[in-house]
Design a protein around this motif. Structure first.
Motif, short mmCIF file in Angstrom:
data_model
loop_
_atom_site.label_atom_id
_atom_site.label_comp_id
_atom_site.label_asym_id
_atom_site.label_seq_id
_atom_site.Cartn_x
_atom_site.Cartn_y
_atom_site.Cartn_z
N VAL A 188 -20.73 35.69 -3.15
CA VAL A 188 -19.59 36.66 -3.35
C VAL A 188 -20.09 38.10 -4.09
CG1 VAL A 188 -17.15 36.86 -4.07
CG2 VAL A 188 -18.26 34.62 -3.30
N PRO A 189 -19.85 39.34 -3.58
CA PRO A 189 -19.90 40.47 -4.17
C PRO A 189 -19.41 40.49 -5.61
CG PRO A 189 -19.31 40.84 -2.00
CD PRO A 189 -19.22 39.50 -2.15
N ARG A 190 -19.95 40.96 -6.70
CA ARG A 190 -19.35 41.61 -7.75
C ARG A 190 -18.64 42.80 -7.54
NH1 ARG A 190 -21.03 38.59 -12.35
NH2 ARG A 190 -22.91 37.23 -12.14
N GLY A 191 -17.96 43.08 -8.87
CA GLY A 191 -17.50 44.43 -8.90
C GLY A 191 -16.12 44.70 -8.49
N PHE A 192 -15.18 43.60 -8.12
CA PHE A 192 -13.88 43.97 -7.81
C PHE A 192 -13.08 43.72 -9.03
CE2 PHE A 192 -15.81 43.41 -3.64
CZ PHE A 192 -15.10 44.42 -2.64
N PRO A 193 -12.02 44.39 -8.98
CA PRO A 193 -10.80 43.92 -9.93
C PRO A 193 -10.48 42.60 -10.05
CG PRO A 193 -10.35 45.95 -8.81
CD PRO A 193 -11.62 45.28 -8.04
N ALA A 194 -10.43 42.07 -9.19
CA ALA A 194 -9.61 40.47 -9.03
C ALA A 194 -10.32 39.87 -7.67
CB ALA A 194 -8.14 40.65 -9.08
N TYR A 195 -10.34 38.42 -7.87
CA TYR A 195 -10.71 37.72 -6.89
C TYR A 195 -9.73 36.45 -6.63
CZ TYR A 195 -15.19 39.81 -7.41
OH TYR A 195 -16.35 40.53 -7.44
N ALA A 196 -9.63 36.05 -5.65
CA ALA A 196 -8.83 34.79 -4.88
C ALA A 196 -9.78 33.90 -4.32
CB ALA A 196 -7.52 35.45 -4.40
N ARG A 197 -9.19 32.49 -4.47
CA ARG A 197 -10.07 31.64 -3.72
C ARG A 197 -8.92 30.87 -2.66
NH1 ARG A 197 -11.89 25.87 -6.42
NH2 ARG A 197 -13.25 25.11 -4.54
N ILE A 198 -9.05 31.20 -1.29
CA ILE A 198 -8.25 30.36 -0.45
C ILE A 198 -8.53 28.98 -0.18
CG2 ILE A 198 -7.05 30.52 1.55
CD1 ILE A 198 -7.60 33.71 1.58
N PHE A 199 -8.04 28.00 -0.51
CA PHE A 199 -8.53 26.63 -0.24
C PHE A 199 -8.29 26.25 1.46
CE2 PHE A 199 -7.09 27.17 -4.63
CZ PHE A 199 -8.11 26.56 -5.25
#
Length: 296
Positions: free
Chosen positions: A28-39
């Motif tokens: 998963v690329p770094r550097g985004f302000p936020a992340y979500a995990r879709i189950f």
């Protein structure tokens, strides 16, 4: 959904992917302000009639009701804690021989699909993805090179792993012996062309507008799967403005989205999508689920 002859469109991802496996950023690329995990949804079935085998109630053949189920429902059924780093194997209780995990009400549970977000969940996510990019009509889909039948009628990719934590090639490999490139789903000029090379993973890239995933029509147009009845969602997806990225890693039972805080909040609040915000650097390995760790 035309294949891209050049893989340069994905070059922006390369410096954002870790070479060593420390956490999710190996894929998963770094550097985004936020992340979500879709189950990814799990499934369960329940017998309408039963018979007894070694003291256990078994479903009678042909008398089973099946349904898709979210991870939160699984956690509730087994008295476990649902959280952003939950691992599915820690949610269910002990397995009954020949049945698998069964809850107190008699529901039997099956694991979520790896590396594939089903079309309904993808469409629900695409609503928010398209609303948080200036280029919903331009983007790129990446499909892992190793799916059976993609490059040839007998093609596959062997996965190799190492144990020292340094994994310059934890995926990828070679095609099946005597495979003829171009006899599979993709033509020879695509198979023999450029692929996006990321640490341990290689992808074919396709010119795809993110908005196409809003409607089921893409199931009939995608050149990378055999039929609408067995669709493969993008392993990678990003818009032309690179405002977000979606990653359905082939070994993950959840899809990760990196983007703005507004996008991640919208995904997490949509009842049609089971998603939770996660931090950059999140560990998604099986032993990261400390909340549901078995008692010693």
């Amino acid at each position: 959904m035309d294949p891209l002859r050049s893989a340069a469109a994905g070059d922006w991802l390369k410096p954002r992917i870790d070479i060593q496996w420390h956490d999710m950023h190996a894929v998963v690329p770094r550097g985004f302000p936020a992340y979500a995990r879709i189950f990814h949804p799990a499934w369960r079935d329940h017998p309408e009639a039963t018979k007894t085998w070694h003291g256990h109630e078994l479903p009678a053949r042909g008398a089973v009701q099946g349904q898709e189920v979210g991870w939160s429902d699984v956690a509730l059924a087994f008295g476990k804690h649902m959280h952003a780093l939950t691992q599915f194997g820690r949610l269910t209780g002990p397995e009954i021989p020949r049945l698998g995990p069964v809850d107190a009400a008699g529901w039997r549970y099956g694991s979520p699909e790896l590396g594939n977000l089903n079309p309904e969940k993808l469409a629900a996510a695409a609503v928010h993805l398209c609303a948080h990019t200036s280029t919903p009509n331009q983007g790129v889909t990446g499909i892992w090179e190793g799916y059976g039948g993609l490059t040839s009628s007998s093609g596959y990719v062997e996965l190799t792993f190492v144990d020292d934590g340094v994994q310059p090639d934890y995926g990828g490999g070679s095609e099946a012996p005597n495979a003829e490139p171009g006899t599979g789903l993709l033509p020879a000029e695509v198979v023999n062309g450029e692929r996006l090379q990321l640490p341990g993973r290689s992808y074919f890239l396709f010119d795809t507008a993110p908005r196409i995933y809003l409607e089921p029509g893409w199931l009939h147009e995608a050149p990378w799967h055999h039929s609408p009845d067995s669709p493969q969602s993008p392993n990678l997806l990003w818009p032309a403005d690179k405002s977000w990225v979606l990653v359905s890693e082939i070994d993950f039972d959840s899809t990760i989205v990196g983007g703005s805080w507004d996008l991640i909040s919208a995904l997490a609040q949509d009842p049609a999508i089971e998603a939770l915000a996660i931090q950059e650097g999140a560990d998604l390995t099986w032993d990261a689920d400390v909340h549901n760790r078995p008692a010693q």
